[in-house]
Design a protein around this motif. Structure first.
Motif, PDB file in Angstrom:
ATOM      1  N   PHE A 225       0.850  -1.191   0.000  1.00 36.42           N
ATOM      2  CA  PHE A 225       0.000   0.000   0.000  1.00 36.42           C
ATOM      3  C   PHE A 225       0.885   1.240   0.000  1.00 36.42           C
ATOM      4  CE2 PHE A 225      -3.439  -2.633   2.020  1.00 36.42           C
ATOM      5  CZ  PHE A 225      -4.371  -2.448   1.016  1.00 36.42           C
ATOM      6  N   ALA A 226       0.605   2.176  -0.875  1.00 32.02           N
ATOM      7  CA  ALA A 226       1.396   3.405  -0.971  1.00 32.02           C
ATOM      8  C   ALA A 226       1.257   4.268   0.280  1.00 32.02           C
ATOM      9  CB  ALA A 226       0.973   4.202  -2.200  1.00 32.02           C
ATOM     10  N   SER A 227       0.151   4.128   0.987  1.00 33.28           N
ATOM     11  CA  SER A 227      -0.065   4.936   2.193  1.00 33.28           C
ATOM     12  C   SER A 227       0.956   4.607   3.275  1.00 33.28           C
ATOM     13  CB  SER A 227      -1.475   4.719   2.732  1.00 33.28           C
ATOM     14  OG  SER A 227      -1.696   3.358   3.041  1.00 33.28           O
ATOM     15  N   TYR A 228       1.434   3.391   3.325  1.00 33.26           N
ATOM     16  CA  TYR A 228       2.438   3.023   4.329  1.00 33.26           C
ATOM     17  C   TYR A 228       3.765   3.721   4.052  1.00 33.26           C
ATOM     18  CZ  TYR A 228      -0.791  -0.731   5.591  1.00 33.26           C
ATOM     19  OH  TYR A 228      -1.885  -1.445   5.982  1.00 33.26           O
ATOM     20  N   VAL A 229       4.096   3.935   2.796  1.00 33.11           N
ATOM     21  CA  VAL A 229       5.331   4.627   2.434  1.00 33.11           C
ATOM     22  C   VAL A 229       5.273   6.071   2.943  1.00 33.11           C
ATOM     23  CG1 VAL A 229       6.770   5.425   0.521  1.00 33.11           C
ATOM     24  CG2 VAL A 229       5.708   3.163   0.429  1.00 33.11           C
ATOM     25  N   VAL A 230       4.140   6.730   2.763  1.00 35.78           N
ATOM     26  CA  VAL A 230       3.968   8.110   3.210  1.00 35.78           C
ATOM     27  C   VAL A 230       4.092   8.191   4.733  1.00 35.78           C
ATOM     28  CG1 VAL A 230       2.336  10.034   3.354  1.00 35.78           C
ATOM     29  CG2 VAL A 230       2.518   8.711   1.248  1.00 35.78           C
ATOM     30  N   ALA A 231       3.402   7.313   5.442  1.00 38.47           N
ATOM     31  CA  ALA A 231       3.447   7.309   6.905  1.00 38.47           C
ATOM     32  C   ALA A 231       4.850   6.992   7.408  1.00 38.47           C
ATOM     33  CB  ALA A 231       2.444   6.308   7.462  1.00 38.47           C
ATOM     34  N   HIS A 232       5.518   6.073   6.747  1.00 35.10           N
ATOM     35  CA  HIS A 232       6.885   5.703   7.140  1.00 35.10           C
ATOM     36  C   HIS A 232       7.819   6.893   7.014  1.00 35.10           C
ATOM     37  CE1 HIS A 232      10.919   4.301   5.740  1.00 35.10           C
ATOM     38  NE2 HIS A 232      10.872   3.755   6.939  1.00 35.10           N
ATOM     39  N   LYS A 233       7.763   7.585   5.898  1.00 32.90           N
ATOM     40  CA  LYS A 233       8.653   8.732   5.677  1.00 32.90           C
ATOM     41  C   LYS A 233       8.386   9.865   6.661  1.00 32.90           C
ATOM     42  CE  LYS A 233       9.667   7.953   0.834  1.00 32.90           C
ATOM     43  NZ  LYS A 233       9.519   8.435  -0.531  1.00 32.90           N
ATOM     44  N   ASP A 234       7.129  10.069   7.037  1.00 31.40           N
ATOM     45  CA  ASP A 234       6.786  11.153   7.962  1.00 31.40           C
ATOM     46  C   ASP A 234       7.099  10.815   9.416  1.00 31.40           C
ATOM     47  OD1 ASP A 234       5.925  12.700   5.896  1.00 31.40           O
ATOM     48  OD2 ASP A 234       3.791  12.485   6.327  1.00 31.40           O
ATOM     49  N   LEU A 235       6.810   9.586   9.835  1.00 32.67           N
ATOM     50  CA  LEU A 235       6.915   9.240  11.254  1.00 32.67           C
ATOM     51  C   LEU A 235       8.188   8.494  11.645  1.00 32.67           C
ATOM     52  CD1 LEU A 235       3.248   8.067  11.885  1.00 32.67           C
ATOM     53  CD2 LEU A 235       4.271  10.256  12.464  1.00 32.67           C
ATOM     54  N   MET A 236       8.740   7.700  10.716  1.00 29.77           N
ATOM     55  CA  MET A 236       9.888   6.854  11.061  1.00 29.77           C
ATOM     56  C   MET A 236      10.942   6.851   9.954  1.00 29.77           C
ATOM     57  SD  MET A 236       7.816   3.521  12.412  1.00 29.77           S
ATOM     58  CE  MET A 236       6.611   3.425  11.106  1.00 29.77           C
ATOM     59  N   PRO A 237      11.496   7.995   9.596  1.00 24.48           N
ATOM     60  CA  PRO A 237      12.428   8.025   8.467  1.00 24.48           C
ATOM     61  C   PRO A 237      13.711   7.222   8.684  1.00 24.48           C
ATOM     62  CG  PRO A 237      12.417  10.121   9.610  1.00 24.48           C
ATOM     63  CD  PRO A 237      11.322   9.296  10.202  1.00 24.48           C
ATOM     64  N   SER A 238      14.095   6.988   9.930  1.00 20.79           N
ATOM     65  CA  SER A 238      15.335   6.247  10.181  1.00 20.79           C
ATOM     66  C   SER A 238      15.129   4.734  10.214  1.00 20.79           C
ATOM     67  CB  SER A 238      15.947   6.692  11.511  1.00 20.79           C
ATOM     68  OG  SER A 238      15.065   6.393  12.569  1.00 20.79           O
ATOM     69  N   VAL A 239      13.883   4.285  10.168  1.00 21.42           N
ATOM     70  CA  VAL A 239      13.567   2.855  10.238  1.00 21.42           C
ATOM     71  C   VAL A 239      13.622   2.249   8.841  1.00 21.42           C
ATOM     72  CG1 VAL A 239      11.755   1.191  10.819  1.00 21.42           C
ATOM     73  CG2 VAL A 239      12.135   3.173  12.275  1.00 21.42           C
ATOM     74  N   GLU A 240      14.242   1.083   8.725  1.00 20.28           N
ATOM     75  CA  GLU A 240      14.298   0.376   7.443  1.00 20.28           C
ATOM     76  C   GLU A 240      12.896  -0.088   7.076  1.00 20.28           C
ATOM     77  OE1 GLU A 240      16.112  -3.711   5.506  1.00 20.28           O
ATOM     78  OE2 GLU A 240      16.788  -3.091   7.490  1.00 20.28           O
ATOM     79  N   HIS A 241      12.504   0.122   5.823  1.00 19.23           N
ATOM     80  CA  HIS A 241      11.170  -0.274   5.349  1.00 19.23           C
ATOM     81  C   HIS A 241      11.321  -1.326   4.271  1.00 19.23           C
ATOM     82  CE1 HIS A 241       7.200   0.910   3.207  1.00 19.23           C
ATOM     83  NE2 HIS A 241       7.034  -0.127   3.988  1.00 19.23           N
ATOM     84  N   ARG A 242      10.741  -2.495   4.508  1.00 15.95           N
ATOM     85  CA  ARG A 242      10.729  -3.572   3.521  1.00 15.95           C
ATOM     86  C   ARG A 242       9.296  -3.780   3.064  1.00 15.95           C
ATOM     87  NH1 ARG A 242      14.117  -7.827   7.186  1.00 15.95           N
ATOM     88  NH2 ARG A 242      15.966  -6.525   7.424  1.00 15.95           N
ATOM     89  N   ARG A 243       9.126  -3.899   1.757  1.00 20.06           N
ATOM     90  CA  ARG A 243       7.796  -4.130   1.205  1.00 20.06           C
ATOM     91  C   ARG A 243       7.671  -5.580   0.771  1.00 20.06           C
ATOM     92  NH1 ARG A 243       6.322   0.846  -2.603  1.00 20.06           N
ATOM     93  NH2 ARG A 243       4.228   0.158  -2.190  1.00 20.06           N
ATOM     94  N   SER A 244       6.539  -6.195   1.104  1.00 20.81           N
ATOM     95  CA  SER A 244       6.336  -7.605   0.821  1.00 20.81           C
ATOM     96  C   SER A 244       4.910  -7.808   0.312  1.00 20.81           C
ATOM     97  CB  SER A 244       6.563  -8.410   2.101  1.00 20.81           C
ATOM     98  OG  SER A 244       6.314  -9.759   1.882  1.00 20.81           O
ATOM     99  N   LYS A 245       4.671  -8.931  -0.341  1.00 17.47           N
ATOM    100  CA  LYS A 245       3.323  -9.262  -0.823  1.00 17.47           C
ATOM    101  C   LYS A 245       2.421  -9.658   0.306  1.00 17.47           C
ATOM    102  CE  LYS A 245       4.359 -10.694  -5.465  1.00 17.47           C
ATOM    103  NZ  LYS A 245       4.282 -11.726  -6.451  1.00 17.47           N
TER     104      LYS A 245
END
Length: 67
Positions: free
Chosen positions: A47-67
């Motif tokens: 979901f693209a919304s998770y990318v937006v929330a991740h960048k705003d709230l947790m920019p230092s956290v590694e984000h992995r996208r999975s099915k």
């Protein structure tokens, strides 16, 4: 939306009809307040919304996208 730790324990669940950025930010913010810290890694579906929330709230956290 559900948050699960590395052991498979459910940390929190949010059920709603929309998966938009506002909902994702609210869910991640609530989860971080409850846990009193940010996660080391965020694994989320595509979901693209998770990318937006991740960048705003947790920019230092590694984000992995999975099915």
């Amino acid at each position: 939306m559900a948050a699960v730790d590395q052991d498979g324990n459910v940390l929190d669940i949010l059920i709603q009809s929309r998966h938009n950025a506002k909902a994702a930010k609210r869910f991640f913010g609530k989860l971080m307040r409850k846990q009193a810290r940010a996660p080391r890694v965020l694994v989320a579906d595509k979901f693209a919304s998770y990318v937006v929330a991740h960048k705003d709230l947790m920019p230092s956290v590694e984000h992995r996208r999975s099915k």
